[in-house]
Design a protein around this motif. Structure first.
Motif, PDB file in Angstrom:
ATOM      1  N   TYR A   1       0.848  -1.178   0.000  1.00 13.52           N
ATOM      2  CA  TYR A   1       0.000   0.000   0.000  1.00 13.52           C
ATOM      3  C   TYR A   1       0.889   1.235   0.000  1.00 13.52           C
ATOM      4  O   TYR A   1       2.016   1.207   0.512  1.00 13.52           O
ATOM      5  CB  TYR A   1      -0.901   0.021   1.236  1.00 13.52           C
TER       6      TYR A   1
ATOM      7  N   ASP B   1       2.372   2.112   3.270  1.00 15.00           N
ATOM      8  CA  ASP B   1       3.384   1.174   3.763  1.00 15.00           C
ATOM      9  C   ASP B   1       4.629   1.131   2.884  1.00 15.00           C
ATOM     10  O   ASP B   1       5.633   0.532   3.268  1.00 15.00           O
ATOM     11  CB  ASP B   1       2.791  -0.237   3.848  1.00 15.00           C
TER      12      ASP B   1
ATOM     13  N   ALA C   1      -8.014  -2.423  -0.137  1.00 12.60           N
ATOM     14  CA  ALA C   1      -8.240  -1.787   1.161  1.00 12.60           C
ATOM     15  C   ALA C   1      -9.727  -1.673   1.464  1.00 12.60           C
ATOM     16  O   ALA C   1     -10.158  -1.808   2.611  1.00 12.60           O
ATOM     17  CB  ALA C   1      -7.584  -0.403   1.193  1.00 12.60           C
ATOM     18  N   SER C   2     -10.530  -1.438   0.435  1.00 15.27           N
ATOM     19  CA  SER C   2     -11.979  -1.360   0.631  1.00 15.27           C
ATOM     20  C   SER C   2     -12.539  -2.711   1.059  1.00 15.27           C
ATOM     21  O   SER C   2     -13.409  -2.788   1.925  1.00 15.27           O
ATOM     22  CB  SER C   2     -12.661  -0.889  -0.659  1.00 15.27           C
TER      23      SER C   2
ATOM     24  N   THR D   1     -11.098  -4.961   2.802  1.00 19.25           N
ATOM     25  CA  THR D   1     -10.739  -5.262   4.187  1.00 19.25           C
ATOM     26  C   THR D   1     -11.288  -4.235   5.171  1.00 19.25           C
ATOM     27  O   THR D   1     -11.014  -4.316   6.370  1.00 19.25           O
ATOM     28  CB  THR D   1      -9.209  -5.343   4.343  1.00 19.25           C
TER      29      THR D   1
ATOM     30  N   ASN E   1     -10.462  -1.113   5.368  1.00 19.68           N
ATOM     31  CA  ASN E   1      -9.386  -0.233   5.805  1.00 19.68           C
ATOM     32  C   ASN E   1      -9.551   1.124   5.121  1.00 19.68           C
ATOM     33  O   ASN E   1      -8.961   1.385   4.069  1.00 19.68           O
ATOM     34  CB  ASN E   1      -8.030  -0.862   5.454  1.00 19.68           C
TER      35      ASN E   1
ATOM     36  N   PHE F   1      -8.547   4.099   5.894  1.00 12.05           N
ATOM     37  CA  PHE F   1      -7.345   4.933   5.808  1.00 12.05           C
ATOM     38  C   PHE F   1      -6.524   4.596   4.574  1.00 12.05           C
ATOM     39  O   PHE F   1      -6.153   5.472   3.790  1.00 12.05           O
ATOM     40  CB  PHE F   1      -6.487   4.766   7.066  1.00 12.05           C
ATOM     41  N   ARG F   2      -6.254   3.310   4.365  1.00 10.29           N
ATOM     42  CA  ARG F   2      -5.450   2.925   3.215  1.00 10.29           C
ATOM     43  C   ARG F   2      -6.220   3.067   1.910  1.00 10.29           C
ATOM     44  O   ARG F   2      -5.630   3.365   0.870  1.00 10.29           O
ATOM     45  CB  ARG F   2      -4.899   1.512   3.404  1.00 10.29           C
TER      46      ARG F   2
ATOM     47  N   LEU G   1     -11.369  10.127   9.757  1.00  8.55           N
ATOM     48  CA  LEU G   1     -10.819   8.888  10.281  1.00  8.55           C
ATOM     49  C   LEU G   1     -10.862   8.851  11.801  1.00  8.55           C
ATOM     50  O   LEU G   1     -10.394   7.895  12.418  1.00  8.55           O
ATOM     51  CB  LEU G   1      -9.383   8.696   9.796  1.00  8.55           C
TER      52      LEU G   1
END
Length: 204
Positions: free
Chosen positions: A75, A78, A119-120, A122, A124, A126-127, A176
């Motif tokens: 990501y 990361d 990311a969607s 999971t 997540n 933010f990511r 967030l």
């Protein structure tokens, strides 16, 4: 085609991954596709880390293959922590255009922000948002490097995910973070308690 790709699928089980020596390829037919690709295309380059990617000179390269992870790329958030280093989506877009633009007949380039979807899936947020920002950066990079009178740029999605923001957030809330409600005058509260339910957190 700058998008996440699988490095593990290009090499046989007898060859270790260059970034993760304890992992090997997944092919049972003994073929090493990256090597075959290099032999097939003259003036080509295969890269698997950021340093080798940065060293590629577009003026001397007609074909570029980048496989930066055994599976999906990191990501964007990361990416700085990756030991071998990976280029961003916008950096790959920039170099791809530099190479393709040398073709006098024009070119077709597809850039996919594939990790927005991951990311969607999971949950997540933010990511997912960070990936969407980097995809926007890639679009901006493309627009800066082409002539819109000569090149058509289409930005679209093959599908989408629901992104719901529940509660009654005041304008300016951190999307967030926790939702800060309003008082009876419509002003933001100084904490997460509502005037009606002082013991209830307004987080959703």
């Amino acid at each position: 085609h700058p998008c996440p790709t699988r490095r593990s699928s290009d090499r046989p089980r007898s060859i270790s991954d260059p970034e993760y020596p304890d992992r090997t390829g997944e092919r049972d037919d003994g073929r090493y596709l990256a090597e075959e690709w290099l032999q097939k295309y003259p003036s080509s380059a295969y890269v698997w880390n950021k340093a080798r990617f940065d060293a590629v000179a577009p003026d001397n390269t007609k074909h570029l293959l980048g496989l930066f992870e055994p599976s999906h790329m990191k990501y964007e958030y990361d990416r700085p922590g990756d030991a071998a280093g990976e280029p961003s989506l916008s950096e790959m877009t920039s170099k791809a255009i530099d190479i393709l633009a040398r073709n006098k007949k024009g070119f077709f380039l597809m850039v996919e922000g594939g990790r927005i979807d991951h990311a969607s899936h999971t949950g997540n947020a933010f990511r997912a948002l960070t990936e969407a920002i980097e995809f926007s950066n890639a679009v901006r990079t493309a627009m800066e490097k082409i002539d819109p009178e000569e090149t058509l740029v289409i930005v679209t999605a093959d599908h989408s995910h629901v992104f719901t923001m529940a509660g009654y957030p005041t304008r300016g809330n951190d999307i967030l973070g926790k939702v800060i409600g309003n008082d009876s005058r419509g002003e933001p509260l100084t904490d997460y308690r509502s005037e009606e339910h002082t013991s209830e957190l307004q987080s959703h």
